[in-house]
Write a protein that holds these residues in place. Structure first.
Motif, PDB file in Angstrom:
ATOM      1  N   PHE A  86       0.868  -1.179   0.000  1.00  0.00           N
ATOM      2  CA  PHE A  86       0.000   0.000   0.000  1.00  0.00           C
ATOM      3  C   PHE A  86       0.903   1.227   0.000  1.00  0.00           C
ATOM      4  O   PHE A  86       1.777   1.369   0.862  1.00  0.00           O
ATOM      5  CB  PHE A  86      -0.895   0.013   1.241  1.00  0.00           C
ATOM      6  N   VAL A  87       0.712   2.090  -0.985  1.00  0.00           N
ATOM      7  CA  VAL A  87       1.583   3.249  -1.153  1.00  0.00           C
ATOM      8  C   VAL A  87       0.731   4.512  -1.148  1.00  0.00           C
ATOM      9  O   VAL A  87      -0.208   4.637  -1.939  1.00  0.00           O
ATOM     10  CB  VAL A  87       2.381   3.158  -2.475  1.00  0.00           C
ATOM     11  N   ALA A  88       1.077   5.447  -0.271  1.00  0.00           N
ATOM     12  CA  ALA A  88       0.314   6.692  -0.145  1.00  0.00           C
ATOM     13  C   ALA A  88       1.249   7.890  -0.262  1.00  0.00           C
ATOM     14  O   ALA A  88       2.416   7.819   0.156  1.00  0.00           O
ATOM     15  CB  ALA A  88      -0.411   6.741   1.202  1.00  0.00           C
ATOM     16  N   PRO A  89       0.765   8.989  -0.807  1.00  0.00           N
ATOM     17  CA  PRO A  89       1.589  10.204  -0.818  1.00  0.00           C
ATOM     18  C   PRO A  89       1.753  10.740   0.599  1.00  0.00           C
ATOM     19  O   PRO A  89       0.843  10.594   1.426  1.00  0.00           O
ATOM     20  CB  PRO A  89       0.787  11.172  -1.698  1.00  0.00           C
ATOM     21  N   ALA A  90       2.902  11.344   0.882  1.00  0.00           N
ATOM     22  CA  ALA A  90       3.149  11.896   2.223  1.00  0.00           C
ATOM     23  C   ALA A  90       2.499  13.269   2.342  1.00  0.00           C
ATOM     24  O   ALA A  90       3.140  14.282   2.630  1.00  0.00           O
ATOM     25  CB  ALA A  90       4.650  11.972   2.506  1.00  0.00           C
ATOM     26  N   THR A  91       1.179  13.290   2.110  1.00  0.00           N
ATOM     27  CA  THR A  91       0.377  14.500   2.264  1.00  0.00           C
ATOM     28  C   THR A  91      -0.375  14.392   3.587  1.00  0.00           C
ATOM     29  O   THR A  91      -0.260  13.397   4.304  1.00  0.00           O
ATOM     30  CB  THR A  91      -0.633  14.630   1.112  1.00  0.00           C
ATOM     31  N   THR A  92      -1.169  15.391   3.898  1.00  0.00           N
ATOM     32  CA  THR A  92      -1.935  15.358   5.140  1.00  0.00           C
ATOM     33  C   THR A  92      -2.805  14.117   5.223  1.00  0.00           C
ATOM     34  O   THR A  92      -2.811  13.413   6.236  1.00  0.00           O
ATOM     35  CB  THR A  92      -2.822  16.619   5.247  1.00  0.00           C
ATOM     36  N   HIS A  93      -3.541  13.809   4.143  1.00  0.00           N
ATOM     37  CA  HIS A  93      -4.409  12.637   4.150  1.00  0.00           C
ATOM     38  C   HIS A  93      -3.593  11.349   4.180  1.00  0.00           C
ATOM     39  O   HIS A  93      -3.909  10.412   4.923  1.00  0.00           O
ATOM     40  CB  HIS A  93      -5.334  12.640   2.929  1.00  0.00           C
ATOM     41  N   GLY A  94      -2.549  11.288   3.356  1.00  0.00           N
ATOM     42  CA  GLY A  94      -1.748  10.074   3.292  1.00  0.00           C
ATOM     43  C   GLY A  94      -1.091   9.737   4.620  1.00  0.00           C
ATOM     44  O   GLY A  94      -1.092   8.573   5.050  1.00  0.00           O
ATOM     45  N   LYS A  95      -0.553  10.754   5.282  1.00  0.00           N
ATOM     46  CA  LYS A  95       0.122  10.517   6.562  1.00  0.00           C
ATOM     47  C   LYS A  95      -0.867  10.235   7.688  1.00  0.00           C
ATOM     48  O   LYS A  95      -0.487   9.747   8.749  1.00  0.00           O
ATOM     49  CB  LYS A  95       1.006  11.728   6.915  1.00  0.00           C
ATOM     50  N   ASN A  96      -2.122  10.551   7.466  1.00  0.00           N
ATOM     51  CA  ASN A  96      -3.157  10.266   8.451  1.00  0.00           C
ATOM     52  C   ASN A  96      -3.695   8.843   8.290  1.00  0.00           C
ATOM     53  O   ASN A  96      -3.973   8.150   9.275  1.00  0.00           O
ATOM     54  CB  ASN A  96      -4.302  11.278   8.296  1.00  0.00           C
ATOM     55  N   ILE A  97      -3.795   8.403   7.045  1.00  0.00           N
ATOM     56  CA  ILE A  97      -4.410   7.102   6.761  1.00  0.00           C
ATOM     57  C   ILE A  97      -3.407   5.948   6.863  1.00  0.00           C
ATOM     58  O   ILE A  97      -3.710   4.893   7.432  1.00  0.00           O
ATOM     59  CB  ILE A  97      -5.050   7.126   5.359  1.00  0.00           C
ATOM     60  N   ALA A  98      -2.201   6.122   6.319  1.00  0.00           N
ATOM     61  CA  ALA A  98      -1.237   5.018   6.240  1.00  0.00           C
ATOM     62  C   ALA A  98      -0.906   4.370   7.589  1.00  0.00           C
ATOM     63  O   ALA A  98      -0.876   3.136   7.676  1.00  0.00           O
ATOM     64  CB  ALA A  98       0.038   5.490   5.541  1.00  0.00           C
TER      65      ALA A  98
END
Length: 309
Positions: A86-98
């Motif tokens: 699972f790969v997420a951008p290190a944005t506000t949402h990504g760092k909250n969900i990952a």
């Protein structure tokens, strides 16, 4: 290796961070993009056109309208049986969900990667970016966040992936959206601007910041940033902050005005292609990373520079 990429979007269109994340994920294997939102067909169709994307999963439900982590994380965890990473951008949402996804899968998270060294090996910054660590995971599933400025953006119009709807997990009932206040500006967004002009505490107050920095930024068509000290002092809003606890940027040109160059700030901008520092203190740490340095009084130098442009 099959990878699931979390799309950063506003329901109508994709964020630039998603394009860089797709590039990183493609180095691991086949890329599937998850678009979780409400009335998010626009974002899903945009994701389908991104080069390198094999499939788009669309979870369209009112519970995902604001991408609350408590609702999106269970959705992702439920899909991970079919994916290796699972790969997420290190944005506000990504760092909250990952991190929530990692906890649900009982694996470690590899944060803010700068490069993909192998199927399970990555580099990431440590000690405020002063050292780069190579991390190898032995976990059965990978959970990764990607620093967007470290990867080229995928072509937003080179693909033709299929869009498949997935079932919603609904509202977990653990959190609710109250409101959001978005700062609107005609200037480029910091994370995508090719030129950034940033001001520091030396500008004294918000009125002076506006008077000195904004005309120069307008002349250059630049985004406007600030050091943490300037933000903490109330000169500008929080979303202007560049640094380890603010936004990570890597523009073509970064102009630091009245910024001493604390480690926290350098961690957010030292990957800029050209760094120009203007400070009256010749011993300021910012000059150690600057490509061009001017030792001068900013209250004189910046108006002169703006006038000559």
């Amino acid at each position: 290796m099959n990878t699931l990429v979390l799309a950063d979007h506003d329901n109508a269109s994709l964020g630039d961070a998603t394009l860089a994340t797709v590039t990183a994920a493609a180095r691991l294997g086949d890329v599937t993009v998850l678009v979780a939102g409400a009335n998010c067909d626009g974002a899903a169709q945009g994701a389908a056109k991104v080069a390198g994307v094999a499939k788009v999963l669309k979870a369209d439900d009112a519970a995902y309208e604001h991408q609350l982590a408590e609702n999106v994380a269970p959705l992702v965890a439920g899909l991970m049986d079919g994916f290796d990473a699972f790969v997420a951008p290190a944005t506000t949402h990504g760092k909250n969900i990952a991190p929530r996804v990692a906890a649900m899968l009982d694996v470690m998270q590899i944060s803010d990667i700068l490069s993909v060294e192998g199927d399970r090996s990555f580099t990431r910054p440590i000690y405020a970016g002063n050292a780069i660590a190579t991390v190898t995971s032995t976990d059965p599933k990978l959970v990764i966040t990607v620093r967007g400025t470290a990867f080229e953006k995928a072509d937003p119009s080179g693909g033709s992936a299929s869009v498949e709807e997935v079932s919603s997990q609904g509202d977990a009932g653990l959190s609710s959206f109250v409101s959001q206040e978005l700062a609107k500006s005609d200037r480029p967004e910091l994370t995508s601007a090719s030129i950034i002009v940033s001001g520091g505490r030396a500008l004294k107050d918000g009125e002076t910041f506006e008077k000195i920095i904004m005309p120069l930024a307008d002349k250059l068509g630049a985004g406007v940033g600030a050091s943490r000290a300037a933000v903490d002092a109330g000169f500008v809003p929080n979303d202007y902050q560049v640094g380890q606890t603010g936004k990570i940027v890597a523009p073509e040109v970064y102009i630091a005005v009245g910024i001493s160059g604390a480690i926290q700030h350098l961690a957010g901008m030292k990957d800029s292609k050209i760094i120009i520092a203007i400070n009256k203190d010749e011993d300021a740490p910012i000059f150690q990373v600057a490509d061009i340095g001017l030792v001068a009084d900013l209250f004189t130098a910046i108006p002169e520079l703006t006038e000559k442009l």
